[in-house]
Scaffold this active site. Structure first.
Site, mmCIF file in Angstrom:
data_model
loop_
_atom_site.group_PDB
_atom_site.id
_atom_site.type_symbol
_atom_site.label_atom_id
_atom_site.label_comp_id
_atom_site.label_asym_id
_atom_site.label_seq_id
_atom_site.Cartn_x
_atom_site.Cartn_y
_atom_site.Cartn_z
ATOM 1 N N GLY A 26 0.760 -1.248 0.000
ATOM 2 C CA GLY A 26 0.000 0.000 0.000
ATOM 3 C C GLY A 26 0.788 1.295 0.000
ATOM 4 O O GLY A 26 0.201 2.348 0.230
ATOM 5 N N TRP A 70 2.110 2.983 -2.510
ATOM 6 C CA TRP A 70 1.663 3.898 -3.575
ATOM 7 C C TRP A 70 0.285 4.462 -3.211
ATOM 8 O O TRP A 70 0.004 5.635 -3.447
ATOM 9 C CB TRP A 70 1.610 3.177 -4.935
ATOM 10 C CG TRP A 70 2.965 3.039 -5.572
ATOM 11 C CD1 TRP A 70 4.164 3.048 -4.930
ATOM 12 C CD2 TRP A 70 3.262 2.875 -6.970
ATOM 13 N NE1 TRP A 70 5.181 2.896 -5.844
ATOM 14 C CE2 TRP A 70 4.669 2.787 -7.088
ATOM 15 C CE3 TRP A 70 2.492 2.783 -8.128
ATOM 16 C CZ2 TRP A 70 5.305 2.614 -8.325
ATOM 17 C CZ3 TRP A 70 3.123 2.613 -9.356
ATOM 18 C CH2 TRP A 70 4.509 2.534 -9.450
ATOM 19 N N ASP A 90 -5.644 -5.417 -5.295
ATOM 20 C CA ASP A 90 -4.536 -6.385 -5.199
ATOM 21 C C ASP A 90 -5.106 -7.774 -4.912
ATOM 22 O O ASP A 90 -6.211 -7.896 -4.384
ATOM 23 C CB ASP A 90 -3.540 -6.002 -4.096
ATOM 24 C CG ASP A 90 -2.169 -6.645 -4.311
ATOM 25 O OD1 ASP A 90 -1.235 -5.931 -4.716
ATOM 26 O OD2 ASP A 90 -2.030 -7.874 -4.095
ATOM 27 N N ASP A 95 -8.158 -9.788 -8.877
ATOM 28 C CA ASP A 95 -7.109 -10.131 -9.838
ATOM 29 C C ASP A 95 -7.218 -9.174 -11.024
ATOM 30 O O ASP A 95 -8.279 -9.063 -11.637
ATOM 31 C CB ASP A 95 -7.361 -11.584 -10.279
ATOM 32 C CG ASP A 95 -6.277 -12.113 -11.182
ATOM 33 O OD1 ASP A 95 -5.484 -11.303 -11.719
ATOM 34 O OD2 ASP A 95 -6.219 -13.338 -11.360
ATOM 35 N N ASP A 149 1.898 -1.153 -10.172
ATOM 36 C CA ASP A 149 3.235 -1.548 -9.693
ATOM 37 C C ASP A 149 3.292 -3.074 -9.583
ATOM 38 O O ASP A 149 3.967 -3.619 -8.727
ATOM 39 C CB ASP A 149 3.484 -0.887 -8.326
ATOM 40 C CG ASP A 149 4.909 -1.052 -7.835
ATOM 41 O OD1 ASP A 149 5.801 -1.268 -8.659
ATOM 42 O OD2 ASP A 149 5.121 -0.965 -6.610
ATOM 43 N N LYS A 195 5.028 -0.027 -13.731
ATOM 44 C CA LYS A 195 6.400 -0.524 -13.564
ATOM 45 C C LYS A 195 6.665 -1.579 -14.631
ATOM 46 O O LYS A 195 5.822 -2.449 -14.871
ATOM 47 C CB LYS A 195 6.558 -1.167 -12.188
ATOM 48 C CG LYS A 195 7.923 -1.821 -12.035
ATOM 49 C CD LYS A 195 8.194 -2.232 -10.627
ATOM 50 C CE LYS A 195 7.441 -3.502 -10.252
ATOM 51 N NZ LYS A 195 7.610 -3.828 -8.835
#
Ligand code: SAM
Length: 280
Positions: free
Chosen positions: A53, A55, A85, A101, A126, A166
């Protein structure tokens, strides 16, 4: 990982704990913001692959909390942050959490429902798979995660919105660049100073032959900040030794929890079978 990278990682771990961030990756998003002003005018934001958590904390501190504190802000002015998440995460003020998901199409519907049918101004991702150590495999799974993120983005991001993801640097980076260019007029690959040198997230690559493409690459982060190519001494206490700090927020349901339980049980001489019969 070399000594310089290890030292830099330790410095960022410590700095993250001191500033109350759950993970040092918070600095990556902050440094990206310093360079690109990603939060300007953002009212709805999605944090894909958000646990534990840090971000989401950045989003809360940069967007939600200032708007909430502002005396003349009405309810409708307070930014909406939705974090997704596979893993559950401890609550963060102003962040709506969805355990799900990102490769599942229904996840986009859940986000849109939270935004009352409106679209997001910003999506950050990320995501990282469980790394196997087989670089090609890890890079492939990572790129699939970005494509899953991109699929969600095509449903939830408004036209002209921003997508920060990312990536793992590798030979397919330029393919990814071309795929992203189909959806976004500007695609920039950047390496925040806080990301490790040995880390394979970041930067550039190229296709071969006539498809060859050079990718714009930008280093970001304050020049006065920590430099990934230098090593730094860790701060010592009055006795001259390094004092480690506790984690800001330990994971609440880490995937390794079961393994730890099994290890503990086996060290106590309890077999899995006995444990199951004790539990039932
Ligand atoms: N940005 C986070 C932070 O600052 O705390 C760190 C994210 S961590 C590097 C990567 C996360 O990706 C993990 O929490 C993992 O559960 C999540 N993840 C991996 N695959 C996923 C998937 N298919 N759907 C949702 N989350 C996923």
């Amino acid at each position: 990982m070399g000594k310089a990278s290890r030292d830099k990682r330790d410095i960022y771990y410590r700095k993250a704990k001191e500033e109350g961030w759950r993970a040092r990756s918070a600095f990556k998003l902050l440094q990206i913001d310093e360079e690109f002003n990603i939060f300007d005018g953002v009212k709805r934001v999605v944090d894909l692959c958000a646990a534990p958590g840090s971000w989401s904390q950045v989003l809360s501190r940069k967007l939600y909390l200032p708007a909430k504190r502002s005396s003349d802000s009405k309810d409708g002015d307070v930014p909406l942050i939705v974090a997704i998440d596979l893993q559950p995460m401890a609550p963060i003020e102003g962040v709506i959490q969805v355990q799900g998901d990102i490769t599942n199409a229904r996840t986009a519907e859940v986000v849109i429902r939270h935004f009352d049918g409106c679209k997001a101004d910003l999506v950050v991702c990320d995501g990282a798979p469980d790394v196997t150590g087989l670089h090609d495999m890890d890079e492939f799974v990572q790129s699939q995660l970005i494509l899953a993120g991109l699929t969600i983005v095509t449903h939830v991001l408004k036209e002209g919105g921003k997508f920060i993801a990312k990536i793992f640097r590798g030979k397919d980076t330029s393919l990814l660049y071309c795929q992203l260019k189909l959806f976004f007029p500007i695609v920039t690959f950047a390496k925040p100073k806080s990301s490790r040198n040995s880390s394979i997230d970041c930067s550039s690559g190229w296709l071969e032959g006539p498809n060859k493409v050079y990718i714009p690459f930008l280093a970001c982060g304050d020049l006065n900040g920590y430099d990934s190519d230098r090593s730094y001494p860790l701060p010592k206490d009055a006795q001259g030794s390094y004092r480690s700090l506790d984690p800001v927020q330990p994971p609440i349901a880490p995937p390794y929890k079961r393994a730890l339980e099994m290890k503990k049980a086996s060290s106590q001489g309890i077999t899995e079978l006995e444990k199951l019969s004790l539990e039932s």
